[in-house]
Enzyme design. Structure first.
Site, short mmCIF file in Angstrom:
data_model
loop_
_atom_site.label_atom_id
_atom_site.label_comp_id
_atom_site.label_asym_id
_atom_site.label_seq_id
_atom_site.Cartn_x
_atom_site.Cartn_y
_atom_site.Cartn_z
CG ASP A 162 -2.14 0.89 1.01
OD1 ASP A 162 -3.24 0.33 0.75
OD2 ASP A 162 -2.02 2.13 1.09
CE LYS A 222 -5.24 1.48 4.47
NZ LYS A 222 -6.13 1.25 3.28
CG PHE A 245 -18.35 -12.82 -6.63
CD1 PHE A 245 -19.32 -12.11 -7.32
CD2 PHE A 245 -17.34 -13.44 -7.34
CE1 PHE A 245 -19.27 -12.02 -8.71
CE2 PHE A 245 -17.29 -13.36 -8.72
CZ PHE A 245 -18.26 -12.64 -9.41
CG LEU A 246 -14.53 -11.28 -0.81
CD1 LEU A 246 -13.28 -10.64 -0.25
CD2 LEU A 246 -14.57 -12.76 -0.52
NE ARG A 247 -22.15 -13.59 2.07
CZ ARG A 247 -22.67 -14.46 2.94
NH1 ARG A 247 -23.93 -14.30 3.34
NH2 ARG A 247 -21.94 -15.44 3.43
CE LYS A 274 -18.01 -7.10 -7.46
NZ LYS A 274 -18.14 -7.73 -6.14
CB ALA A 289 -39.28 -4.52 2.91
CB CYS A 292 -20.51 -3.88 -3.90
SG CYS A 292 -18.92 -4.56 -3.38
NE ARG A 349 -16.66 1.67 1.25
CZ ARG A 349 -15.74 0.81 0.81
NH1 ARG A 349 -15.04 1.10 -0.26
NH2 ARG A 349 -15.53 -0.34 1.43
#
Length: 434
Positions: free
Chosen positions: A30, A35, A152-154, A207, A255, A263, A331
């Site tokens: 990075d 960080k 595809f990470l939650r 994606k 709902a 994302c 976000r």
């Protein structure tokens, strides 16, 4: 395999840590020295359950390290993953590829032998070919292939998703690159998790299509919820009846106050823009975006109705401001629309969120932050449930109501039942689609 992971944001850090847990030698890079210093001291800069444990285990084993030096990390690497941010570009809704292309230049200058340069970031169709062009222009003598490997990470379940994925998507053009990617993901292949190899363009579009479809399910059920309120139906029953159809499925049919996060908002916006640029408008996706914005405003109307048309001078307790539970990510969270509107209308807003303060304190000025929901409820007039943290699913409603001056609840996640709230002492209760 030796892997360099460029970017230690959410995707890069989780992916790098998990690859090291597969047994690979991983260096996460990075540009932020601060960080990297935190990571080297064992501090995880994001909240993701279990990530600190896996990270510490692999650092101790010597398989995982963190650096600001791209050249050292890329030297001798079999694969270099680009996992930098692709935020929505101001003005046109497209994904901003500035960081991706800058990373590609840095990687090109650092290559010392053959490597597969893998785009892990979510990028528009055609980006991997642009990455290849940048590398060739920067280093005409470089020996490399590009690959597309969307994540595809939650958030909140990222470790589980990486280790036990529904599928792994890999876009490649050569057998050589396919062999490298196959070796990287060999631990998953041996456990029979599906690995899908496609062309670059298909991988890039998978994606966006997947996220747009999930966002569509959310906006659809939120529209149905609004109709349920008009006709006297219960959206939870409707969603259950729909979801039992195997062709539809029960996930993402809850709902609420609309989708947010890292994302769905940016990916739906980017897909709409991609369609426009290629003369194939994504009409459904464009409408999904409009519906989601309208849903957030509709939630404000519910609060106003509970408060007899005005929140000026009223004490309001908001439970949960992150876009979903088990993350500190703010976000595009619905709270970023709802809380400022309440503050702007004169409300005195208190917030309780297990992980939201670190980001939310700067994003939600004018609100006060509290640790305990019962203490924060003292003399409040309205409670709004915005995020369904487990901590908020089994509250003592009688104790909450007893602490309030005129107990009212806007349950925007449908956690409780109206009868239970009224029995506990709430004079008014509002939910979504019921």
């Amino acid at each position: 395999m030796k892997i360099a992971m460029i970017g230690t944001g959410y995707v890069g850090l989780v992916s790098g840590v998990c690859f090291s847990d597969f047994g690979h030698e991983v260096t996460c890079v990075d540009t932020s020295a601060e960080k990297i210093a935190k990571l080297n001291s064992g501090e995880v800069p994001i909240y993701e359950p279990g990530l600190d444990i896996v990270m510490a285990r692999n650092v101790a084993a010597g398989r995982l390290q963190f650096s600001t030096e791209t050249a050292a990390a890329v030297d001798g690497a079999d694969a270099v993953f680009i996992a930098v941010g692709t935020p929505t570009r101001r003005g046109d809704g497209h994904a901003d590829l500035t960081y991706v292309m800058a990373a590609a230049e840095d990687v090109a200058r650092a290559l010392t032998g053959y490597a597969v340069v893998v785009t892990k970031s979510t990028v528009p169709v055609g980006t991997n070919r642009r990455v290849a062009d940048v590398i060739r222009q920067t280093r005409p003598d470089s020996d490399f292939d590009v690959a597309s490997n969307p994540e595809f990470l939650r958030e909140g379940a990222a470790i589980e998703d990486f280790m036990k994925p529904d599928r792994v998507v890999v876009g490649v053009e050569t057998d050589r690159a396919k062999q490298v990617m196959g070796e990287i993901y060999r631990p998953l292949f041996l456990r029979d998790f599906p690995i899908i190899y496609t062309d670059l363009e298909s991988s890039e579009l998978i994606k966006y299509a997947a996220n747009a479809f999930l966002a569509t399910k959310i906006s659809f059920i939120n529209e149905i919820a609004a109709l349920c309120e008009r006709v006297g139906a219960d959206v939870k029953s409707v969603a259950k009846g729909m979801g039992m159809d195997g062709r539809i499925g029960n996930k993402f049919l809850h709902a609420g106050p609309g989708y947010g996060g890292s994302c769905f908002p940016k990916d739906t916006s980017a897909l709409a823009r991609i369609g426009q640029e290629h003369g194939m408008p994504m009409r459904i996706t464009e409408t999904v975006i409009l519906v989601n914005d309208a849903v957030k405003r509709r939630m404000l109307d519910k609060v106003m109705e509970l408060c007899d048309g005005t929140v000026n001078g009223k004490q309001i307790l908001v439970l949960g401001v992150t876009f979903k539970p088990n993350t500190d990510d703010m976000r595009d969270a619905p709270a970023l629309t709802i809380v400022p509107a309440l503050v702007g209308a004169g409300a005195k807003v208190r917030i309780v969120d297990p992980q939201g303060k670190r980001e939310g304190e700067a994003l939600l000025p004018g609100a006060s932050w509290h640790e305990d929901p019962y203490e924060a409820a003292i003399d409040a007039e309205v409670i709004i449930i915005l995020t369904e943290w487990n901590e908020f699913r089994a509250l003592d409603l009688s104790r909450l109501a007893g602490a309030m001056t005129s107990p009212k609840m806007a349950d925007l996640r449908n956690i409780y039942e109206e009868a239970d709230a009224v029995a506990a002492g709430f004079s008014a209760y509002a939910s979504v689609g019921r």
